[in-house]
Design an enzyme around this catalytic site. Sequence first.
Site, PDB file in Angstrom:
ATOM      1  N   HIS A 104      25.577  56.305  25.052  1.00 50.23           N
ATOM      2  CA  HIS A 104      26.289  56.432  26.324  1.00 50.23           C
ATOM      3  C   HIS A 104      25.335  56.801  27.455  1.00 50.23           C
ATOM      4  O   HIS A 104      25.415  56.245  28.556  1.00 50.23           O
ATOM      5  CB  HIS A 104      27.390  57.493  26.208  1.00 50.23           C
TER       6      HIS A 104
ATOM      7  N   TYR B 110      35.525  58.247  31.353  1.00 49.18           N
ATOM      8  CA  TYR B 110      36.374  58.565  30.205  1.00 49.18           C
ATOM      9  C   TYR B 110      37.864  58.368  30.472  1.00 49.18           C
ATOM     10  O   TYR B 110      38.588  57.881  29.588  1.00 49.18           O
ATOM     11  CB  TYR B 110      36.067  59.977  29.703  1.00 49.18           C
TER      12      TYR B 110
ATOM     13  N   GLU C 128      26.544  64.769  26.475  1.00 49.19           N
ATOM     14  CA  GLU C 128      25.846  63.828  27.354  1.00 49.19           C
ATOM     15  C   GLU C 128      25.282  64.532  28.578  1.00 49.19           C
ATOM     16  O   GLU C 128      24.178  64.209  29.039  1.00 49.19           O
ATOM     17  CB  GLU C 128      26.795  62.692  27.739  1.00 49.19           C
TER      18      GLU C 128
ATOM     19  N   ASN D 121      19.279  47.775  25.456  1.00 51.75           N
ATOM     20  CA  ASN D 121      18.394  48.751  24.831  1.00 51.75           C
ATOM     21  C   ASN D 121      17.350  48.052  23.973  1.00 51.75           C
ATOM     22  O   ASN D 121      17.688  47.180  23.170  1.00 51.75           O
ATOM     23  CB  ASN D 121      19.196  49.721  23.959  1.00 51.75           C
ATOM     24  N   TYR D 122      16.087  48.458  24.154  1.00 52.31           N
ATOM     25  CA  TYR D 122      14.986  47.918  23.356  1.00 52.31           C
ATOM     26  C   TYR D 122      14.136  49.080  22.849  1.00 52.31           C
ATOM     27  O   TYR D 122      13.739  49.957  23.621  1.00 52.31           O
ATOM     28  CB  TYR D 122      14.132  46.959  24.183  1.00 52.31           C
TER      29      TYR D 122
ATOM     30  N   ILE E 178      13.137  41.993  13.568  1.00 51.92           N
ATOM     31  CA  ILE E 178      12.824  42.760  14.771  1.00 51.92           C
ATOM     32  C   ILE E 178      13.060  44.249  14.554  1.00 51.92           C
ATOM     33  O   ILE E 178      12.657  45.084  15.378  1.00 51.92           O
ATOM     34  CB  ILE E 178      13.646  42.238  15.974  1.00 51.92           C
TER      35      ILE E 178
ATOM     36  N   THR F 281      10.322  47.213  15.165  1.00 51.08           N
ATOM     37  CA  THR F 281       9.851  47.854  16.398  1.00 51.08           C
ATOM     38  C   THR F 281       9.918  49.382  16.376  1.00 51.08           C
ATOM     39  O   THR F 281       8.904  50.035  16.660  1.00 51.08           O
ATOM     40  CB  THR F 281      10.575  47.281  17.626  1.00 51.08           C
TER      41      THR F 281
ATOM     42  N   PHE G 183      20.796  50.550  13.125  1.00 47.77           N
ATOM     43  CA  PHE G 183      21.252  49.195  13.402  1.00 47.77           C
ATOM     44  C   PHE G 183      20.919  48.839  14.835  1.00 47.77           C
ATOM     45  O   PHE G 183      20.968  49.697  15.721  1.00 47.77           O
ATOM     46  CB  PHE G 183      22.767  49.086  13.242  1.00 47.77           C
ATOM     47  N   PHE G 184      20.606  47.565  15.079  1.00 45.84           N
ATOM     48  CA  PHE G 184      20.549  47.051  16.443  1.00 45.84           C
ATOM     49  C   PHE G 184      21.895  46.390  16.703  1.00 45.84           C
ATOM     50  O   PHE G 184      22.279  45.455  16.009  1.00 45.84           O
ATOM     51  CB  PHE G 184      19.427  46.033  16.618  1.00 45.84           C
TER      52      PHE G 184
END
Length: 408
Positions: free
Chosen positions: A85, A95, A137, A206-207, A278, A281, A398-399
């Site tokens: 998030h 929310y 958060e 996201n990478y 991948i 990474t 997991f990606f």
Amino acid sequence: MLSEKTIRIVKEITPLVAANAETITRRFYERMFEANPEVKAFFNQAHQHSGGQQKALAGAICAYFTHIDNPAVLMPAVELIAQKHVSLGIKPEHYPIVGSNLLAAIGDVMGDAATPEIVEAVSEAYGFLADIFIGREGAIYEEQASMPGGWNGTRTFVVTKKVRESEIVTSFYLKPEDEGPLPPFKPGQYITVHMDHPHTPTSPRNYSLSDCASQPHYRISVKREERLVPDAPDGLISNHLHDGIEEGHRIELGPPCGEFTVDPATIAKPIVLIAGGIGVTPLLSMAKSIVHANPNAELHFIQAARNSKVHAFADELRRLAQAGPNVHTKVIYDSPLPGDVEEGKCDEAGFVTENQIRESTPFTDADFYFCGPKPFMKNVHSCLRELGVDEHRVRYEFFGPKEELVAV
């Protein structure tokens, strides 16, 4: 705290919600994107087309309802989701949007079964969970901003180098445009690319950071994604990065996030990293950071790929194998090209097996980290379970939407 009445009602309706969970989540996204189109950019549309996001949310709802009387068991999942998030820039004001559309979707699907008493209980349960997320958060945002060189929101970076790692993977080396300091990141974390595309509003992706945490740059290594299902688009942002972003171009980035991490300074036992595709990474960042911090660390790195054309970081893995006396690497191709085996581009042909892990790793003592496509992950998880590796020694990433590994 939740009232006893709410806990009782939620537990009672859990079987009914579970039986209709994916229908509810599909309706939820339909309603929310129609009523609140401003939030659509937070969601990867490839995951929407594939149904993965709907399935993941359905699983999360069922898990929360099942454990509503003991939410402490969900804290690892809360941390994972809170990090995600924050990477997307989710704020407290989002929310109520989710809550109102979720309650409406439950009403649409359950019909008369969604009595006012049930709706009130689900609303209270959602509000309780939302407060947990908002608190965690907020702490992450504060931590990011307080680091040397840290920031919230986006920061402009310059692509200083673009490197083709394989036919389908390209690396981008990134430095801040303002030439200010880079905040440290934990090996295994990811950053968020915020990018405009002609066919979609600004889309965060996201990478994983793929280089050693001690480098004066960030590096992401992006796979060119093809469509997941026939009617879905190819990966819009990954293809745009490959084809449209060059050295000297500017990219907006969010700060490092993620809980799939390793602390090289506290490692006290052997580490085994098992990468598929991948998924290499974050594990490569872990491996390079571990060896940099402790050249004598015992590290076992198994990398699985289809063949030499799509095998990314082959040279880096060879250098890694020479970086310390206790570093061991193995490359496995499941679809080797002619000459791949004979020329030594891989150590074995086939898939990662229980026997390979048994023979090439100290599986009775090591901590395991693995990452890759879902079938690969399910296979590795199954192998470790058959070998009797305790779950507390197993970490994985997991990606895309995180799903259950044990049951299909």
